[in-house]
Design a protein around this motif. Structure first.
Motif, PDB file in Angstrom:
ATOM      1  N   THR A  53      25.922 -25.008   6.617  1.00 39.45           N
ATOM      2  CA  THR A  53      26.774 -25.543   5.565  1.00 39.45           C
ATOM      3  C   THR A  53      27.529 -26.768   6.086  1.00 39.45           C
ATOM      4  O   THR A  53      27.667 -26.961   7.309  1.00 39.45           O
ATOM      5  N   ARG A  54      27.965 -27.570   5.166  1.00 41.96           N
ATOM      6  CA  ARG A  54      28.702 -28.797   5.520  1.00 41.96           C
ATOM      7  C   ARG A  54      29.874 -28.484   6.440  1.00 41.96           C
ATOM      8  O   ARG A  54      30.578 -27.489   6.248  1.00 41.96           O
ATOM      9  N   GLY A  55      30.067 -29.329   7.418  1.00 47.68           N
ATOM     10  CA  GLY A  55      31.172 -29.158   8.342  1.00 47.68           C
ATOM     11  C   GLY A  55      30.817 -28.369   9.592  1.00 47.68           C
ATOM     12  O   GLY A  55      31.530 -28.467  10.604  1.00 47.68           O
ATOM     13  N   GLN A  56      29.750 -27.593   9.521  1.00 48.78           N
ATOM     14  CA  GLN A  56      29.336 -26.842  10.710  1.00 48.78           C
ATOM     15  C   GLN A  56      28.656 -27.766  11.713  1.00 48.78           C
ATOM     16  O   GLN A  56      28.412 -28.944  11.429  1.00 48.78           O
ATOM     17  N   GLN A  57      28.369 -27.215  12.877  1.00 51.14           N
ATOM     18  CA  GLN A  57      27.592 -27.964  13.855  1.00 51.14           C
ATOM     19  C   GLN A  57      26.306 -27.197  14.142  1.00 51.14           C
ATOM     20  O   GLN A  57      26.196 -26.005  13.847  1.00 51.14           O
ATOM     21  N   VAL A  58      25.347 -27.895  14.714  1.00 52.23           N
ATOM     22  CA  VAL A  58      24.054 -27.276  14.973  1.00 52.23           C
ATOM     23  C   VAL A  58      23.485 -27.818  16.283  1.00 52.23           C
ATOM     24  O   VAL A  58      23.730 -28.971  16.656  1.00 52.23           O
ATOM     25  N   THR A  59      22.753 -26.958  16.972  1.00 56.03           N
ATOM     26  CA  THR A  59      22.070 -27.352  18.205  1.00 56.03           C
ATOM     27  C   THR A  59      20.598 -27.034  18.078  1.00 56.03           C
ATOM     28  O   THR A  59      20.230 -25.906  17.727  1.00 56.03           O
TER      29      THR A  59
END
Lengths: 116, 116
Positions: free
Chosen positions: A14-20
């Motif tokens: 979702t918007r605002g999260q971070q991802v690796t």
């Protein structure tokens, strides 16, 4: 010989999260490049790592970052996700000691990221 | 700056017909050009590359491309299309960045549709 592997293959955030995202290159390859593929912008170069050092960077905001480990595996991170970050993220590996025209670059299957 | 333009986002052919996918390049220096193919839900696979050794380049799966400097073109052809050729095809040029290292600059892609 195993090809380039990418994990995970699919991701919903979702918007605002971070991802690796993770990329394991072909054995013996020390260069890993990342590309973003979207219907609107096509394939765009993000960055390239060689021997744990970033040696090339595309025109993306600082929210996009990456790193490479001593075993040549690479990760890319996107912080504060936006809807427009929804894309297929491809990584590619090559030996990295020569030119693009002299070495073949092998692509992984990609990670499809959907940002809601 | 180096760039490539692919004419036609979609090309439809019948099985057994000639395949012609168009790519024109813009480069202030002798270019190194590539054709990649992307099958659904997969990464990119190198079909062939032009490295100035020969103007007619033969690749995998029966594809070939001819470098024409006078026309700034590098069109991809195959004499007889197979159903398995249905995929998206990308033309690319290597570009040297300010770091001195190279990146691939891709065209917008051409989707090849093959009908029985």
């Amino acid at each position: 010989k195993a090809g380039v592997t990418q994990t995970p293959r699919y991701l919903i955030k979702t918007r605002g999260q971070q991802v690796t995202l993770s990329c394991s290159p072909i054995s013996g390859h020390r260069s890993v490049s990342w590309y973003q593929q979207t219907p609107g912008q096509g394939l765009q170069f993000l960055f390239e790592y060689f021997s744990e050092t970033q040696r090339n960077k595309g025109n993306f905001p600082g929210r996009f970052s990456g790193r490479q480990f001593s075993n040549s595996r690479s990760e890319m991170n996107v912080s504060t996700l936006e809807l427009g970050d929804s894309a297929l993220y491809l990584c590619a590996s090559r030996r990295g000691q020569g030119t693009l025209e002299g070495e073949t670059q092998y692509f992984g299957p990609g990670t499809r990221l959907l940002v809601l | 700056a180096q760039s490539v333009t692919q004419l036609g986002s979609h090309v439809s052919v019948s099985e057994g017909a000639l395949v012609l996918l168009r790519c024109n390049y813009s480069s202030s220096v002798p270019p190194y050009l590539f054709w990649y193919v992307q099958y659904p839900n997969q990464g990119l696979q190198l079909l062939l590359k032009y490295t100035s050794a020969a103007t007619l380049v033969k690749g995998i799966n029966g594809f070939e491309a001819e470098f024409k400097k006078s026309e700034t073109s590098f069109h991809l052809t195959k004499p007889s299309a197979h159903m398995s050729d249905a995929a998206e095809y990308f033309c690319a040029v290597s570009a040297r960045m300010n770091t001195g290292f190279q990146k691939l600059v891709f065209g917008t892609g051409t989707r090849l549709l093959v009908s029985p």
